[in-house]
Design an enzyme around this catalytic site. Structure first.
Site, PDB file in Angstrom:
ATOM      1  CB  CYS A 167       4.407  -0.448   1.804  1.00  0.00           C
ATOM      2  SG  CYS A 167       3.108  -1.779   2.808  1.00  0.00           S
TER       3      CYS A 167
ATOM      4  CG  ASP B 249      14.602  24.233 -32.292  1.00  0.00           C
ATOM      5  OD1 ASP B 249      14.030  25.528 -32.906  1.00  0.00           O
ATOM      6  OD2 ASP B 249      14.670  23.287 -33.174  1.00  0.00           O
TER       7      ASP B 249
ATOM      8  CG  ASP C  34      15.278  19.630 -35.896  1.00  0.00           C
ATOM      9  OD1 ASP C  34      15.008  20.711 -35.884  1.00  0.00           O
ATOM     10  OD2 ASP C  34      15.798  18.876 -36.833  1.00  0.00           O
TER      11      ASP C  34
ATOM     12  CG  ASP D 190      12.717  24.605 -35.809  1.00  0.00           C
ATOM     13  OD1 ASP D 190      12.935  25.659 -36.394  1.00  0.00           O
ATOM     14  OD2 ASP D 190      13.071  23.500 -36.506  1.00  0.00           O
TER      15      ASP D 190
ATOM     16  CB  CYS E  47      -1.030   0.136   1.197  1.00  0.00           C
ATOM     17  SG  CYS E  47       0.007   0.265   2.913  1.00  0.00           S
TER      18      CYS E  47
END
Length: 766
Positions: free
Chosen positions: A32, A656, A652, A454, A29
């Site tokens: 724990c 960026d 990419d 972009d 649980c």
């Protein structure tokens, strides 16, 4: 792709810290989880510790110089749980994953055996307890009482033994958990029944009827129902790690290596080294990341991209380990092996994402830390209230309320609500080429209302291509293209590269120019097969034989964001070529999907406004910011955020990275640069822009599942704990049966897990 995990790990750790994973056993649980995290954080040298209940893993960041791995294991064991350090090597990790799965299956089998015994004996106990309602004269029979004791005792002492062990371990270290609640509740019912069975005089002396104080059926039914819930839950949770196992299974186990002298041998994948030449036959899995030296084939890269259409591979192309070679034989040179391969990095990234905690989970952990003591307080108050103010028989009502509160309040569902959904959601994404780096990125993704793109390499292919050819001579298109490409052979300009690639694709035989001149900003001049060829802008063409160039034709190309090149041969018009960085095949569909989802789209580009607006019109993008310098992209994202927008930035390139970091969510195209990938929260492995709406749909569905899970988990406790305690008794005139409470508790945990598993089949396409 090579930096997907490496740079993430660099960002997550300092030079003085390292990350290690441990498999944890015995957790049931959210309480724990808190206990194990506290135990790990108490070890000197540990900077942080996060425990995931769903995959039973702990991720620890520590100073290797001051924290020993053995000390981590001992700390967990002292807290009452088991721990195993996960090896760092990929092969060892794969073996550890299988060992964990086998351990879970053994645990499921053990639960099944205990459930069968508890179910059979519990059913018999229930029937015998209800028999006086149907058979007269046996209610006060001593044989019935002793038989009930004989049926209930194996259930209490053997079937429930795991509950007792876990509760005792927690008690030894001053903590409590759901096992504590179960043990106290069932032991109270069983112990009172044993006392009534063997010491009936004590009950008579206090004005109680011994035969009315038997709760054997309550204790056995509770244990059977809790075991049933844990069995179903454990069997379902065994599937939450399917994504990791599926990814590990993709890797080849051996590779055929060509040694010097032409000798070929099969070697274990762990023995591969960078530079080895690997032979891949049709139908085989490519053993490692590499570069094709010879051969041609179609490679199924669905494990990376989720797309089943094979990709053609020829000499000079890169291939990825774990992908499937379909048609031809390939000879490749290994460029990345072991932990550096794309597949290995993806596995580690998914593991890290599944181990991470969403912000909402931290609230759950804080609640769980005080939940069990509060439940004991509520149960004690319910017992006292019924004993003092309840109707007769007061003690019977008080015991019923006490046991029902303890049993129904077990916080299993709270602990499982978030991590199971995250595990299944991130695994689902990985199978479709969507790598979600953390639960934080998952939460951020579902709040996005604006997506900024972009252009170059993100929405477009990232390199110029010939889009239009107008031949102005009688030589034919192929011969015209051959002359122009031959003239451009010695040029290093990107537009020249596009012309040469078009000629190569057509299989044209180029001629070496006998003379070559480059005119900066204008074009080139070359002598090809005795022909005097000029290729360049309008001014160069007009000066060398192309006097009558229509403004309308060139203006049409320029308005569309294309670059026109004009060629002449021997002082006469030869051709007009239009070149452009063309949109990716699926870019328009991706934008349309985002707009259908109610999201605003924005193009942020360093290109000229004419070019950027032309691309935006073609794709259907809402707004354009053109001629943006690299350092200004992050400022545009910040401006949108100040307007109250939740922004996702898709890119990419190196330029960026600041914008990806500034955005609420950075999404990197997997074919991009390492720094862009490292700055993003989500990586699209295959570079397909449609991955953006897919990722956002997946995030919405995953977070929606988490919210549904938490709603029912909280609602269940808020509504049923008062009901179990008898708060509504004046209105309902009935107390919640402890047996019903056990069934409801078991059902709540199973519901949370199965609801999360629904994400495995959830559609994230349009």
């Amino acid at each position: 792709m090579t930096a997907i995990v490496r740079d993430q790990a660099t960002a997550a750790t300092t030079p003085e810290t390292a990350k290690r994973d441990l498999a944890i056993t015995g957790m049931t649980c959210a309480s724990c989880v808190v206990s194990v995290e506290s135990a790990l954080k108490s070890v000197p040298g540990v900077a942080s510790a996060e425990v995931n209940l769903a995959n039973e893993r702990a991720t620890v960041r520590l100073d290797p110089a001051h924290a020993e791995l053995g000390a981590l294991v001992k700390a967990v064991e002292r807290a009452g749980y088991g721990a195993l350090v996960i090896p760092e090597g990929d092969a060892a990790r794969a073996a550890a994953v299988e060992d964990e799965r086998a351990l879970r299956l053994r645990y499921v089998a053990s639960l099944q055996r205990r459930l069968i015994v508890a179910g059979i004996l519990g059913a018999a106990t229930m029937v015998l307890s209800m028999a006086p309602h149907f058979i007269a004269g046996i209610e006060h029979s001593d044989w019935r009482v002793y038989l009930l004791f004989l049926l209930a005792t194996p259930v209490q002492l053997w079937a429930a033994a795991p509950f007792y062990r876990a509760a005792w371990n927690a008690a030894r270290h001053g903590t409590s958990n759901m096992n504590t609640l179960i043990v106290v509740g069932t032991t109270a019912a069983y112990g009172l029944s044993v006392a009534a069975t063997f010491f009936p005089a004590l009950f008579v002396a206090n004005g109680l009827e011994p035969h009315a104080s038997l709760y054997y059926e309550t204790s056995t039914a509770i244990i059977a129902l809790v075991l049933a819930g844990r069995f179903i839950e454990a069997r379902a949770r065994a599937h939450t790690g399917d994504a990791i196992r599926a990814l590990l299974a993709l890797g080849a186990k051996t590779a055929r290596v060509r040694r010097p002298g032409g000798v070929e041998e099969d070697v274990a994948i762990e023995a591969l080294r960078v530079g080895d030449v690997v032979l891949v036959r049709p139908g085989e899995t490519i053993a490692t990341d590499g570069l094709v030296l010879a051969g041609a084939s179609a490679v199924n890269e669905s494990m990376l991209t989720g797309e089943s259409v094979p990709v053609e591979k020829n000499a000079g192309d890169e291939v990825t380990g774990g992908t499937l070679n379909t048609t031809g034989a390939l000879r490749i040179r290994a460029t990345r092996v072991g932990q550096d391969t794309t597949l290995a990095q993806i596995v580690r990234l998914v593991e890290d994402a599944q181990a991470s905690k969403a912000p909402i989970q931290r609230l759950v952990d804080q609640i769980a830390a005080v939940f069990v003591p509060v439940v004991f307080l509520i149960a004690g108050l319910a017992f006292a209230a019924w004993t003092l103010f309840g109707p007769e028989p007061r003690i019977s009502y008080a015991i019923t309320a006490f046991i029902a509160v303890l049993i129904i309040a077990c916080p299993c569902a709270l602990g499982l609500a978030t991590p199971t959904a995250i595990m299944v959601g991130t695994g689902r994404g990985a199978s479709r080429g969507i790598l979600i780096k953390s639960a934080l990125a998952l939460e951020a993704a579902q709040r996005i209302d604006t997506v900024a793109f972009d252009k170059t390499g993100t929405l477009t292919v990232g390199r110029p291509e010939i889009t239009d050819v107008l031949v102005c001579a009688d030589w034919g298109e192929d011969e015209t293209l051959r002359l122009i490409a031959s003239a451009e052979m010695r040029s290093e300009h990107p537009l020249a590269g596009a012309i040469l690639e078009a000629a190569r694709q057509k299989g044209l035989a180029l001629s070496e120019p006998t003379r070559f001149e480059y005119f900066p900003g204008q074009g080139v001049h070359a002598v090809v097969d005795g022909h005097d060829v000029y290729v360049g802008n309008r001014g160069l063409a007009v000066a060398h034989g192309f006097a009558d160039i229509g403004d309308g034709l060139l203006g049409h190309h320029e308005a569309a964001g294309k670059t026109p090149l004009i060629a002449t041969a021997d002082g006469k018009p030869l051709a007009i070529l239009a070149l452009a960085d063309v949109p990716r095949a699926a870019a328009k569909d991706a934008i349309a999907e985002l707009r259908e989802m109610g999201l605003r789209t924005l193009l942020v580009s360093g290109d000229t406004r004419r070019t950027a607006e032309a691309i935006a019109r073609t794709l259907g993008i809402d707004d354009v910011r053109a001629e943006v310098k690299p350092d200004a992209k992050a400022a545009i994202v910040a401006e949108l955020q100040r307007e109250g927008r939740k922004v996702a930035m898709v890119g990419d390139g190196v330029n960026d990275a600041p914008a990806l970091a500034q955005a609420d969510l950075g999404i990197a195209i997997g074919s991009g640069t390492d720094v862009a990938i490292a700055s993003a929260g989500i990586v699209l492995v295959g570079g397909d822009p449609r991955g953006v709406p897919r990722a956002l749909r997946l995030a919405r569905k995953t977070v929606g599942t988490i919210r549904t899970n938490l709603f029912w988990a909280f609602f269940y406790n808020v509504a049923l704990i008062p009901l179990a305690g008898g708060a509504f008794y004046p209105f309902l005139r009935v107390l919640l049966s402890p047996v019903f409470a056990a069934g409801a508790m078991a059902i709540s945990s199973v519901t949370v897990v199965t609801n999360s598993l629904r994400l495995r089949g959830a559609s994230i396409d349009r």
